[in-house]
Design an enzyme around this catalytic site. Structure first.
Site, PDB file in Angstrom:
ATOM      1  N   TYR A 146      81.358  55.468  61.966  1.00 26.79           N
ATOM      2  CA  TYR A 146      81.838  54.247  61.678  1.00 26.79           C
ATOM      3  C   TYR A 146      82.962  53.883  62.851  1.00 26.79           C
ATOM      4  O   TYR A 146      83.051  52.386  63.108  1.00 26.79           O
ATOM      5  CB  TYR A 146      82.590  54.017  60.429  1.00 26.79           C
ATOM      6  CG  TYR A 146      82.023  53.811  59.191  1.00 26.79           C
ATOM      7  CD1 TYR A 146      80.943  54.598  58.823  1.00 26.79           C
ATOM      8  CD2 TYR A 146      82.396  52.517  58.454  1.00 26.79           C
ATOM      9  CE1 TYR A 146      80.208  54.117  57.549  1.00 26.79           C
ATOM     10  CE2 TYR A 146      81.392  52.225  57.192  1.00 26.79           C
ATOM     11  CZ  TYR A 146      80.711  53.172  56.941  1.00 26.79           C
ATOM     12  OH  TYR A 146      79.598  52.665  55.793  1.00 26.79           O
ATOM     13  N   LYS A 196      75.346  68.008  57.133  1.00 27.14           N
ATOM     14  CA  LYS A 196      73.749  67.946  57.545  1.00 27.14           C
ATOM     15  C   LYS A 196      73.877  68.941  58.758  1.00 27.14           C
ATOM     16  O   LYS A 196      73.872  68.893  60.007  1.00 27.14           O
ATOM     17  CB  LYS A 196      73.615  66.612  58.262  1.00 27.14           C
ATOM     18  CG  LYS A 196      71.982  66.689  58.580  1.00 27.14           C
ATOM     19  CD  LYS A 196      70.881  66.891  57.559  1.00 27.14           C
ATOM     20  CE  LYS A 196      69.469  66.863  57.863  1.00 27.14           C
ATOM     21  NZ  LYS A 196      68.691  67.109  56.875  1.00 27.14           N
ATOM     22  N   ASP A 228      70.729  65.304  52.091  1.00 29.46           N
ATOM     23  CA  ASP A 228      69.535  65.214  51.560  1.00 29.46           C
ATOM     24  C   ASP A 228      69.375  66.028  50.198  1.00 29.46           C
ATOM     25  O   ASP A 228      68.885  65.177  49.362  1.00 29.46           O
ATOM     26  CB  ASP A 228      68.201  65.509  52.845  1.00 29.46           C
ATOM     27  CG  ASP A 228      68.063  66.910  53.387  1.00 29.46           C
ATOM     28  OD1 ASP A 228      69.261  67.602  53.197  1.00 29.46           O
ATOM     29  OD2 ASP A 228      67.286  67.286  54.186  1.00 29.46           O
ATOM     30  N   ASP A 252      79.665  57.048  52.116  1.00 27.88           N
ATOM     31  CA  ASP A 252      79.409  55.598  51.643  1.00 27.88           C
ATOM     32  C   ASP A 252      78.033  55.694  50.981  1.00 27.88           C
ATOM     33  O   ASP A 252      77.943  54.910  49.894  1.00 27.88           O
ATOM     34  CB  ASP A 252      79.171  54.843  53.059  1.00 27.88           C
ATOM     35  CG  ASP A 252      78.735  53.390  52.662  1.00 27.88           C
ATOM     36  OD1 ASP A 252      79.178  52.863  51.925  1.00 27.88           O
ATOM     37  OD2 ASP A 252      77.794  52.998  53.555  1.00 27.88           O
ATOM     38  N   ASP A 256      77.530  55.384  46.467  1.00 26.88           N
ATOM     39  CA  ASP A 256      76.691  54.220  45.826  1.00 26.88           C
ATOM     40  C   ASP A 256      75.704  55.048  44.860  1.00 26.88           C
ATOM     41  O   ASP A 256      75.459  54.174  43.754  1.00 26.88           O
ATOM     42  CB  ASP A 256      75.815  53.389  46.770  1.00 26.88           C
ATOM     43  CG  ASP A 256      76.668  52.220  47.391  1.00 26.88           C
ATOM     44  OD1 ASP A 256      77.937  52.122  47.384  1.00 26.88           O
ATOM     45  OD2 ASP A 256      76.108  51.099  47.669  1.00 26.88           O
TER      46      ASP A 256
END
Ligand code: IPM
Ligand code: MG
Length: 364
Positions: A146, A196, A228, A252, A256
């Protein structure tokens, strides 16, 4: 206690839902003998329309001088032609990113739990939902992709291109990992660190650093998980998670997913804090411009964000509980806004929900 609170109502349903939270906090103030002073400032699309800037300097100044900030939501309609004509650093979302950075709010805490009163709202299969879900995502908020270097251009071979970079330092990972481990100590003593690591150097540094921090918390279990796989595990068995710690972008996305699993995104709130008690509190959901002004938005997440502020920034635990009890009471009586409506319940408008909650706030 006397507190000065900045309200960033923002866009879409922001003003309706922050009004509800302000009213609830004012009721608490009058019951418990506090003085909360609320000051409205501009941020987001509303600020762009009035000042040309998503985050006016005046807003930053006021937020920094405040005791804490209550935020509604920012963001215009996806097809707003004026907003869509703006460069990335002038968009409404840049306002939110800018205030997080300016206030040094590196730790974003997003709890996601299945509310007993809303059992059945989860989109998960019943036998999975019945195992329960009560997790907290601790998302690093002012680093990573970001805020990394970005750029772009046009190249004779590639054509037009753009790039963003993910970068983390040991210092950044250490401070967010500590928050997660401290939180786990007060909960079920498990931290799942999501990265990751099989692909990214920044994730390898992340994992190494989290393990360093873990040495100071031998009483807390640490599990590493690839992002993942985490996306899968969240829907396969969310009950396995207690505290999740992860980077800005993974947090983020996963927050959600976690919020959706509860089936009640209109109920979840989050806090963002740095090294001081001055934080930013907001609902997890967005500005929902399509339903703005229709009096159907659910104010509960923002009201509960207000309760979080009372507890986490001001140490007013009893007062926070008074708000949370009021919300539980209204839900137990069967009142529901449209987003959480189910058979046999009584559907109410947003303003009605607000009135019911404020009325139900009582001193214990
Ligand atoms: C969130 C939002 C923001 C983010 C947007 C609005 C910039 O999605 O708070 O999760 O990506 O952080
Ligand atoms: Mg998001």
């Amino acid at each position: 206690m006397k507190k000065h609170i900045v309200v960033l109502a923002g866009d879409g349903i922001g003003p309706e839902i922050t009004d509800a939270a302000v009213e609830a906090m004012q009721k608490v103030a009058s019951l418990y003998g506090h003085e909360f002073e609320f000051e409205h400032c501009l941020m987001g699309a509303c600020a762009i329309r009035e000042t040309g800037e998503p985050l006016p300097a005046e807003t930053v100044k006021k937020c920094l001088a405040s005791d804490s900030v209550l935020l509604g939501a920012v963001g215009a309609k996806v097809d707003d032609p004026f907003i869509n004509s703006l460069p990335g650093n002038k968009r409404p979302e840049a306002g939110l990113l800018g205030i997080r950075k300016a206030m040094g709010l590196y730790s974003n805490v997003r709890p996601a739990r299945l509310f007993p009163a809303l059992a059945g709202a989860s989109p998960l299969r019943k036998d999975i939902a019945d195992r329960g879900m009560d997790l907290v995502i601790v998302r690093e908020l002012i680093g990573g992709i970001y805020f990394g270097k970005r750029g772009g251009g046009v190249d004779p071979d590639m054509g037009e291109y753009a790039w963003d970079t993910e970068q983390y330092s040991v210092k950044e990972v250490t401070r967010i990992a500590k928050i997660a481990f401290e939180m786990a100590r007060g909960r079920r003593k498990k931290v799942t660190s999501i990265d990751k690591e099989n692909v990214l150097d920044s994730s390898r540094l992340w994992r190494k650093t989290v393990h360093e921090v873990a040495k100071d918390y031998p009483d807390v279990e640490l599990v590493d998980m690839l992002v993942d796989n985490a996306a899968q595990q969240l829907v396969k068995d969310p009950s396995q998670f207690d505290v999740i710690v992860t980077s800005n972008i993974f947090g983020d996305i996963l927050s959600d997913e976690a919020a959706m699993i509860t089936g009640s995104i209109g109920m979840l709130s989050s806090s963002s804090l740095g090294d001081t008690k001055c934080g930013l509190y907001e609902p997890i959901h967005g500005s929902a411009p399509d339903i703005a002004g229709m009096d159907i938005a659910n104010p509960i997440a923002t009201v509960l964000a207000g309760a979080m502020m009372l507890r986490d920034s001001f140490g007013l635990n009893e007062e926070a509980k008074a708000i949370e009890r009021a919300v539980d009471k209204v839900l137990d009586k069967g009142y529901r806004t449209a987003d959480i409506m189910s058979a046999g319940m009584q559907q109410v408008k947003g303003s009605e929900m607000r009135r019911l909650i404020v009325e139900s706030i009582e001193k214990a």
